[in-house]
Every structure is written in structure tokens, then in C-alpha cells.
Write a protein that holds these residues in place. Sequence first.
Motif, PDB file in Angstrom:
ATOM      1  N   ARG A  39     127.140 112.716 110.067  1.00  8.42           N
ATOM      2  CA  ARG A  39     126.853 111.286 110.159  1.00  8.42           C
ATOM      3  C   ARG A  39     127.321 110.552 108.900  1.00  8.42           C
ATOM      4  NH1 ARG A  39     121.954 111.663 111.604  1.00  8.42           N
ATOM      5  NH2 ARG A  39     121.034 111.594 109.519  1.00  8.42           N
ATOM      6  N   GLN A  43     130.152 107.629 108.563  1.00 11.68           N
ATOM      7  CA  GLN A  43     129.821 106.352 107.928  1.00 11.68           C
ATOM      8  C   GLN A  43     130.786 106.038 106.789  1.00 11.68           C
ATOM      9  OE1 GLN A  43     125.699 106.544 106.782  1.00 11.68           O
ATOM     10  NE2 GLN A  43     124.954 106.169 108.858  1.00 11.68           N
ATOM     11  N   THR A  61     125.995  97.190 110.813  1.00 10.34           N
ATOM     12  CA  THR A  61     125.707  98.331 109.949  1.00 10.34           C
ATOM     13  C   THR A  61     126.527  99.528 110.406  1.00 10.34           C
ATOM     14  OG1 THR A  61     123.883  99.147 111.326  1.00 10.34           O
ATOM     15  CG2 THR A  61     123.337  97.515 109.630  1.00 10.34           C
ATOM     16  N   GLN A  63     125.401 102.252 111.284  1.00 10.04           N
ATOM     17  CA  GLN A  63     124.684 102.836 112.419  1.00 10.04           C
ATOM     18  C   GLN A  63     125.128 102.205 113.740  1.00 10.04           C
ATOM     19  OE1 GLN A  63     123.238 101.984 109.541  1.00 10.04           O
ATOM     20  NE2 GLN A  63     122.625 104.019 108.820  1.00 10.04           N
ATOM     21  N   LEU A  66     128.234 103.887 114.645  1.00 18.42           N
ATOM     22  CA  LEU A  66     127.979 105.264 115.080  1.00 18.42           C
ATOM     23  C   LEU A  66     127.628 105.308 116.568  1.00 18.42           C
ATOM     24  CD1 LEU A  66     125.932 106.817 112.134  1.00 18.42           C
ATOM     25  CD2 LEU A  66     128.168 107.555 112.954  1.00 18.42           C
ATOM     26  N   LYS A  67     126.830 104.350 117.014  1.00 20.39           N
ATOM     27  CA  LYS A  67     126.459 104.289 118.424  1.00 20.39           C
ATOM     28  C   LYS A  67     127.686 104.036 119.292  1.00 20.39           C
ATOM     29  CE  LYS A  67     121.854 102.489 117.344  1.00 20.39           C
ATOM     30  NZ  LYS A  67     120.963 101.304 117.416  1.00 20.39           N
TER      31      LYS A  67
END
Length: 269
Positions: A39, A43, A61, A63, A66-67
Amino acid sequence: MNLFFMIGLMASLFGLNYLILVPNEVGTTTLAVTTDKTRRKIQQFYTQGEGQHQLTVLNKTPQDLLKTTLLVGSFLSFLAVIVAYKLLGLFSLILAVPAFFFGMIITRNDLKLKFAAWQMEMRKGLSSLLEFMRAFLKLEGVTTKEALNQSIKNLPNPLKSELEKTMKSLAESGDPKAAFDDLADKVKDRMFYAVCFRLGVGWNSRITPEMCDDLIDQIENDKDIQSTKTSVNKSAVFSGLCMLGVLALVIIYGYPAAKLMGLNFRIGG
């Protein structure tokens, strides 16, 4: 022979489950450590270079990306395996990894495109800003601050909201050069650097209408350059899509065509 195979399989599964599920000395599992490292690497891929700046400007962000990567990468991996399975058999599973990385690249490029679209929206209001300021500055006794404040009211978003933030920052800091430099650094556009530089330097004196004329001419010239760049980029994207289309056709129809011509070969299972 089957007995040894079953024993080996059971031992392998036990070892795999042990590594994944059993906590180590610090209370974390190998799976958790590996997932966390993966992860972080993804990032870093999104935040390197101008990535973090683009995320901040767009209120996103890592995150969030990442989704998106999980969805896009998983879909492309599944598609790659399905398309190549007839040709490569089980070896088609290998394609899942590069397909997932390709999904990461698509997600990163999507971020760049969204930031470029935001820059374009900011740039659209720049000519209007200078035209309004030129009109107000022609009035006797109107200061640069008054001209800008009156001009902001007539501008479209997002330029209007960004200039309002800049004026608020200027009121708090009292440093016009720093406030306008921050806006230019946020947009990262050469015309914004030029306009913000003039505003920062001339804030405590008075910017003349002729200065606005000069900047308006520069913006018009810059539009022609940007149009040329856009056309070149679109041609490059179109060429890339054509190459991917040809590659997909080769993968889907190449094997059946080879068999039809009598070139019997088989790769994988």
C-alpha cells in the motif's frame, strides 16, 4: 506417489497459512506487513513528483486512488486472463500482474488529466479578470486592490473562489507578493505566474491599464500554443489506443488463425 503429493500439499498449505495468519514477535502477521508495504509503495507512486500537489488541489487522498486502482486493476487483470487464456492456458495468470500495474498507470494519468482540466478552468477566467481590471483601472482614483475586488465578483469558479482565498490570505499576512506567489504555485501555469507577479509587485502602487493589455495579448498567444499541444497529445493517445486494439486482435484471433493455416502450436496448457 499420491500420498506423498497429498502430504506435500498439506504441508505447503499449512506453511502458507502460518505465514499469513500467525502473528510474529511484534504482533503482526506477514500478510499485514506485506499488505502495508504494498500500500505504501502504491501511495508513493501516486505522490511522487507533482502527484501530492495535484491530490491536494483536487481535495483527494492517496487512499482515494488506492480504491480506484483496486477496481481498475482488478478489472484489467481479469480481462487480460480471460482474453489470453485460450492462447496461453494457465500461463495467462502471469498477465494479471502487468495488467494491474497498467491499471495503476491509468489511475495516475486520470489524476493528471483532472488536474489539467482544473488548470484549464482557472485559465478560462484569466482573460475576464484582466479585462474587468483594465476597465476599473481606467476610472480615476481606483486602486489595484479596489479593481481586483470588484473584478472578482464577476468571475466564474474556480478562479473566483481561489482569488477570494488569496485575498483572505493577503489580509491576514499583509504580504501581497507571498499571497500571489502561493496562488501561482498552486495553479502552476506560466500565465498565472506572469499575472500574479504583476499583481504582487504592483499591489502597493498602481497597475496601469496598459499592463493589462500586455498580459491579455500574452494569454491569447498562449492559447494558440496550448491548442497545438492538445492536438499533439490527442494524436498520441489515439495512436496508443490503435496499438492496443491491434494487440488485442492478435491475442484473440491470432491463435485460431494460426491453427487454420496449419501452424499447430501450443503454448501452455
